[in-house]
Write a protein that holds these residues in place. Structure first.
Motif, PDB file in Angstrom:
ATOM      1  N   VAL A 151     -47.809 -33.847 107.369  1.00  7.58           N
ATOM      2  CA  VAL A 151     -48.337 -32.845 106.450  1.00  7.58           C
ATOM      3  C   VAL A 151     -47.732 -33.011 105.063  1.00  7.58           C
ATOM      4  O   VAL A 151     -48.407 -32.833 104.047  1.00  7.58           O
ATOM      5  N   HIS A 152     -46.459 -33.402 104.986  1.00  8.49           N
ATOM      6  CA  HIS A 152     -45.855 -33.612 103.675  1.00  8.49           C
ATOM      7  C   HIS A 152     -46.357 -34.890 103.019  1.00  8.49           C
ATOM      8  O   HIS A 152     -46.279 -35.024 101.784  1.00  8.49           O
ATOM      9  N   ALA A 153     -46.868 -35.830 103.805  1.00 11.30           N
ATOM     10  CA  ALA A 153     -47.505 -37.022 103.243  1.00 11.30           C
ATOM     11  C   ALA A 153     -48.962 -36.755 102.890  1.00 11.30           C
ATOM     12  O   ALA A 153     -49.634 -37.631 102.345  1.00 11.30           O
ATOM     13  N   GLY A 154     -49.467 -35.556 103.211  1.00  8.34           N
ATOM     14  CA  GLY A 154     -50.839 -35.193 102.886  1.00  8.34           C
ATOM     15  C   GLY A 154     -51.858 -35.600 103.923  1.00  8.34           C
ATOM     16  O   GLY A 154     -53.060 -35.388 103.713  1.00  8.34           O
ATOM     17  N   THR A 160     -52.447 -31.915 111.993  1.00  7.13           N
ATOM     18  CA  THR A 160     -52.869 -30.807 112.868  1.00  7.13           C
ATOM     19  C   THR A 160     -52.831 -31.214 114.335  1.00  7.13           C
ATOM     20  O   THR A 160     -52.487 -30.407 115.206  1.00  7.13           O
ATOM     21  N   GLU A 161     -53.176 -32.472 114.624  1.00  5.81           N
ATOM     22  CA  GLU A 161     -53.153 -32.930 116.016  1.00  5.81           C
ATOM     23  C   GLU A 161     -51.719 -33.024 116.534  1.00  5.81           C
ATOM     24  O   GLU A 161     -51.437 -32.637 117.679  1.00  5.81           O
ATOM     25  N   GLU A 162     -50.823 -33.538 115.714  1.00  2.00           N
ATOM     26  CA  GLU A 162     -49.410 -33.601 116.125  1.00  2.00           C
ATOM     27  C   GLU A 162     -48.848 -32.197 116.310  1.00  2.00           C
ATOM     28  O   GLU A 162     -48.102 -31.932 117.266  1.00  2.00           O
ATOM     29  N   ALA A 163     -49.191 -31.284 115.414  1.00  2.00           N
ATOM     30  CA  ALA A 163     -48.668 -29.915 115.511  1.00  2.00           C
ATOM     31  C   ALA A 163     -49.193 -29.220 116.762  1.00  2.00           C
ATOM     32  O   ALA A 163     -48.450 -28.508 117.448  1.00  2.00           O
ATOM     33  N   ARG A 164     -50.470 -29.445 117.076  1.00  2.00           N
ATOM     34  CA  ARG A 164     -51.028 -28.817 118.276  1.00  2.00           C
ATOM     35  C   ARG A 164     -50.354 -29.368 119.535  1.00  2.00           C
ATOM     36  O   ARG A 164     -50.066 -28.631 120.483  1.00  2.00           O
ATOM     37  N   LYS A 165     -50.090 -30.664 119.538  1.00  2.00           N
ATOM     38  CA  LYS A 165     -49.413 -31.263 120.691  1.00  2.00           C
ATOM     39  C   LYS A 165     -48.015 -30.662 120.835  1.00  2.00           C
ATOM     40  O   LYS A 165     -47.572 -30.339 121.955  1.00  2.00           O
ATOM     41  N   ALA A 166     -47.315 -30.498 119.712  1.00  2.00           N
ATOM     42  CA  ALA A 166     -45.985 -29.881 119.760  1.00  2.00           C
ATOM     43  C   ALA A 166     -46.071 -28.455 120.287  1.00  2.00           C
ATOM     44  O   ALA A 166     -45.249 -28.040 121.121  1.00  2.00           O
ATOM     45  N   PHE A 186     -42.234 -23.115 119.009  1.00  2.00           N
ATOM     46  CA  PHE A 186     -43.698 -23.004 119.074  1.00  2.00           C
ATOM     47  C   PHE A 186     -44.220 -22.408 117.770  1.00  2.00           C
ATOM     48  O   PHE A 186     -45.205 -22.885 117.194  1.00  2.00           O
ATOM     49  N   ILE A 187     -43.560 -21.366 117.299  1.00  2.00           N
ATOM     50  CA  ILE A 187     -43.974 -20.711 116.052  1.00  2.00           C
ATOM     51  C   ILE A 187     -43.845 -21.670 114.881  1.00  2.00           C
ATOM     52  O   ILE A 187     -44.745 -21.768 114.028  1.00  2.00           O
ATOM     53  N   GLN A 188     -42.741 -22.395 114.813  1.00  2.00           N
ATOM     54  CA  GLN A 188     -42.550 -23.355 113.730  1.00  2.00           C
ATOM     55  C   GLN A 188     -43.649 -24.413 113.717  1.00  2.00           C
ATOM     56  O   GLN A 188     -44.175 -24.784 112.659  1.00  2.00           O
ATOM     57  N   SER A 189     -44.002 -24.913 114.899  1.00  2.00           N
ATOM     58  CA  SER A 189     -45.054 -25.930 114.988  1.00  2.00           C
ATOM     59  C   SER A 189     -46.401 -25.369 114.542  1.00  2.00           C
ATOM     60  O   SER A 189     -47.192 -26.069 113.887  1.00  2.00           O
ATOM     61  N   ALA A 190     -46.665 -24.126 114.910  1.00  2.00           N
ATOM     62  CA  ALA A 190     -47.913 -23.498 114.478  1.00  2.00           C
ATOM     63  C   ALA A 190     -47.961 -23.389 112.956  1.00  2.00           C
ATOM     64  O   ALA A 190     -49.016 -23.617 112.332  1.00  2.00           O
ATOM     65  N   LEU A 191     -46.850 -23.070 112.327  1.00  2.00           N
ATOM     66  CA  LEU A 191     -46.807 -22.970 110.865  1.00  2.00           C
ATOM     67  C   LEU A 191     -47.025 -24.328 110.212  1.00  2.00           C
ATOM     68  O   LEU A 191     -47.660 -24.424 109.150  1.00  2.00           O
ATOM     69  N   ILE A 192     -46.510 -25.385 110.815  1.00  2.00           N
ATOM     70  CA  ILE A 192     -46.770 -26.726 110.290  1.00  2.00           C
ATOM     71  C   ILE A 192     -48.263 -27.036 110.380  1.00  2.00           C
ATOM     72  O   ILE A 192     -48.873 -27.556 109.435  1.00  2.00           O
ATOM     73  N   GLY A 193     -48.867 -26.701 111.514  1.00  2.00           N
ATOM     74  CA  GLY A 193     -50.293 -26.933 111.681  1.00  2.00           C
ATOM     75  C   GLY A 193     -51.139 -26.136 110.708  1.00  2.00           C
ATOM     76  O   GLY A 193     -52.099 -26.657 110.127  1.00  2.00           O
ATOM     77  N   SER A 194     -50.799 -24.872 110.501  1.00  2.00           N
ATOM     78  CA  SER A 194     -51.583 -24.061 109.567  1.00  2.00           C
ATOM     79  C   SER A 194     -51.433 -24.579 108.139  1.00  2.00           C
ATOM     80  O   SER A 194     -52.391 -24.568 107.355  1.00  2.00           O
ATOM     81  N   ASN A 195     -50.242 -25.069 107.800  1.00  2.00           N
ATOM     82  CA  ASN A 195     -50.051 -25.640 106.469  1.00  2.00           C
ATOM     83  C   ASN A 195     -50.926 -26.878 106.280  1.00  2.00           C
ATOM     84  O   ASN A 195     -51.477 -27.103 105.191  1.00  2.00           O
ATOM     85  N   ALA A 196     -51.065 -27.679 107.329  1.00  2.00           N
ATOM     86  CA  ALA A 196     -51.944 -28.846 107.245  1.00  2.00           C
ATOM     87  C   ALA A 196     -53.393 -28.428 106.994  1.00  2.00           C
ATOM     88  O   ALA A 196     -54.094 -29.041 106.180  1.00  2.00           O
ATOM     89  N   ARG A 201     -57.842 -27.678 102.661  1.00  2.00           N
ATOM     90  CA  ARG A 201     -58.657 -26.554 102.202  1.00  2.00           C
ATOM     91  C   ARG A 201     -59.570 -26.054 103.313  1.00  2.00           C
ATOM     92  O   ARG A 201     -60.775 -25.942 103.196  1.00  2.00           O
ATOM     93  N   ARG A 202     -58.940 -25.695 104.442  1.00  2.00           N
ATOM     94  CA  ARG A 202     -59.639 -25.122 105.591  1.00  2.00           C
ATOM     95  C   ARG A 202     -58.969 -23.785 105.929  1.00  2.00           C
ATOM     96  O   ARG A 202     -58.240 -23.664 106.920  1.00  2.00           O
ATOM     97  N   PRO A 203     -59.172 -22.758 105.095  1.00  2.00           N
ATOM     98  CA  PRO A 203     -58.425 -21.502 105.264  1.00  2.00           C
ATOM     99  C   PRO A 203     -58.734 -20.760 106.561  1.00  2.00           C
ATOM    100  O   PRO A 203     -57.855 -20.087 107.101  1.00  2.00           O
ATOM    101  N   ASP A 204     -59.960 -20.869 107.071  1.00  2.00           N
ATOM    102  CA  ASP A 204     -60.287 -20.145 108.300  1.00  2.00           C
ATOM    103  C   ASP A 204     -59.470 -20.674 109.478  1.00  2.00           C
ATOM    104  O   ASP A 204     -58.923 -19.894 110.274  1.00  2.00           O
ATOM    105  N   GLU A 205     -59.373 -22.003 109.595  1.00  2.00           N
ATOM    106  CA  GLU A 205     -58.569 -22.587 110.662  1.00  2.00           C
ATOM    107  C   GLU A 205     -57.098 -22.237 110.487  1.00  2.00           C
ATOM    108  O   GLU A 205     -56.385 -21.974 111.454  1.00  2.00           O
ATOM    109  N   ALA A 206     -56.643 -22.227 109.237  1.00  2.00           N
ATOM    110  CA  ALA A 206     -55.245 -21.865 108.972  1.00  2.00           C
ATOM    111  C   ALA A 206     -54.953 -20.440 109.417  1.00  2.00           C
ATOM    112  O   ALA A 206     -53.924 -20.167 110.054  1.00  2.00           O
ATOM    113  N   LEU A 207     -55.857 -19.527 109.110  1.00  2.00           N
ATOM    114  CA  LEU A 207     -55.641 -18.132 109.492  1.00  2.00           C
ATOM    115  C   LEU A 207     -55.634 -17.971 111.010  1.00  2.00           C
ATOM    116  O   LEU A 207     -54.868 -17.154 111.553  1.00  2.00           O
ATOM    117  N   GLN A 208     -56.461 -18.732 111.710  1.00  2.00           N
ATOM    118  CA  GLN A 208     -56.459 -18.661 113.180  1.00  2.00           C
ATOM    119  C   GLN A 208     -55.111 -19.118 113.744  1.00  2.00           C
ATOM    120  O   GLN A 208     -54.570 -18.514 114.677  1.00  2.00           O
TER     121      GLN A 208
END
Length: 381
Positions: A151-154, A160-166, A186-196, A201-208
């Motif tokens: 995610v930091h490399a953009g 998102t796939e790595e974060a979901r696996k985590a 688990f919470i930290q991984s979810a935050l990484i995924g939402s940031n991705a 620019r997929r705010p709906d998926e981020a909010l979920q």
């Protein structure tokens, strides 16, 4: 170090948007040193291909029972085994834990995100076919770090796939052990995924995904940290829900202070006023102050300075003040390019820098400035 400058073909979303706003392909061709035909072709290909769909993989709540059918994709056994712990086995797990953490720390410190991701993937075979909570948690730890690097490399969709696996691995480890630490991870991984999702620019998926993090935090009696509110603010900002976005950013800064998360004053400003300066009544002076704080506390080549600079410039060019627009333009022209590994920031820099040449009125200039902050040439990787 490999430079991650965007390729011309990766600017399709921006070209398509600009052409729709009647910026001529000839003008864009001169700005990007190509031909008008190539600009139109890149925009057409992007519009024809469309945005990649959201992953079909379901995200599960922390307290959902683990699904046996996920085991193969996670690289673990479908059901827990009785594990006989031996001194040799413990030494290997301790060594692997240390290797994962030291590898991650080294590449975080050096900002070598893609190299860090590759190094972690090289350690994955050492974990093997995990069957007990500790080894499953070790795999989760590796995938969480891998998601953070991506995610930091953009590289948003891979992240998102790595974060979901985590998340799934931490959930499995938590169900077997009931260790609160695993739920927190688990919470930290979810935050990484939402940031991705936000960087794509997929705010709906981020909010979920943020909702999963909120529910998990409540289930273990943990407070939501500042980054939860910051990300919620970004999602609302992307949806142009500015009043609620402003409230979320303020809550983020307050949570950072309340939970003692900040180690420097600049971190609080980066979490709060960096964003609110661009919402409502534009505050160019305030944006410049955040940039000065970031330079003082993080250093000129840091990611934080790059982000603060771009938000400040976006604020300046969004005003109706000719002096502020000129000052912001001069600022971005004089500033060195972001460090090579900040591909997302390189995308923003290129697009913000051409703003004065687009001929926009104040309204469109503000829309464009907001859009550039979440343009990312590498989002589809």
């Amino acid at each position: 170090m490999r430079r991650s400058e965007p390729k011309l073909s990766q600017f399709g979303p921006a070209f398509a948007w600009l052409l729709e706003k009647e910026v001529s392909s000839s003008r864009l061709a001169s700005l990007f040193q190509t031909t008008p035909e190539n600009i139109r072709l890149i925009a057409f290909r992007w519009k024809s291909g469309g945005t990649p769909p959201a992953s079909s993989s379901k995200e599960f709540q922390l307290n959902d029972d683990p699904e046996p059918e996920l085991a193969d994709s996670l690289g673990i056994r479908p059901s827990p085994d009785e594990v006989v712990r031996t001194p040799a086995g413990k030494r290997k797990l301790d060594w692997l834990t240390s290797a994962i953490e030291s590898t991650a720390a080294q590449h975080i410190q050096q900002y070598t995100y893609l190299e860090g991701h590759r190094a972690l993937r090289g350690l994955l075979p050492q974990i093997g076919y995990a069957s007990d909570a500790r080894r499953i948690a070790l795999s989760a730890r590796l995938h969480q770090h891998a998601a953070w690097f991506l995610v930091h490399a953009g590289q948003c969709f891979s992240a998102t796939e790595e974060a979901r696996k985590a998340q799934d691995l931490w959930r499995r480890a938590y169900h077997e052990s009931r260790y609160k630490e695993y739920a927190e991870r688990f919470i930290q991984s979810a935050l990484i995924g939402s940031n991705a999702w936000l960087l794509a620019r997929r705010p709906d998926e981020a909010l979920q995904t943020l909702e999963l993090a909120r529910s998990a935090a409540e289930s273990i009696g943990a407070p939501r940290g500042s980054d939860h509110f910051r990300q919620r603010g970004v999602a609302l900002f992307q949806r142009f829900d500015d009043d609620n976005a402003r409230a979320a950013f303020r809550e983020s800064a307050e949570a950072m202070e309340r939970l003692n998360e900040a180690t420097t004053p600049a971190q609080i400003s980066m979490s709060g006023s960096r964003y609110t300066n661009l919402l409502g009544s534009l505050n160019w002076d305030g944006a410049a102050e955040v940039l000065a704080l970031a330079r003082r506390d993080f250093g000129p080549q840091s990611l934080e300075v790059s982000m603060a600079l771009h938000w400040a410039v976006a604020c300046g060019v969004s005003t109706d003040s000719s002096p502020a627009i000129q000052e912001a333009t001069d600022l971005i022209t004089a500033e060195p390019l972001p460090a090579p590994q900040f591909g997302h920031q390189l995308t923003i820099r290129k697009l913000l820098a051409i703003t004065p040449e687009l001929g926009f009125d104040a309204r469109l200039r503000r829309f464009w400035a907001r859009r550039t902050l979440y343009e990312n040439a590498f989002r589809n990787r």
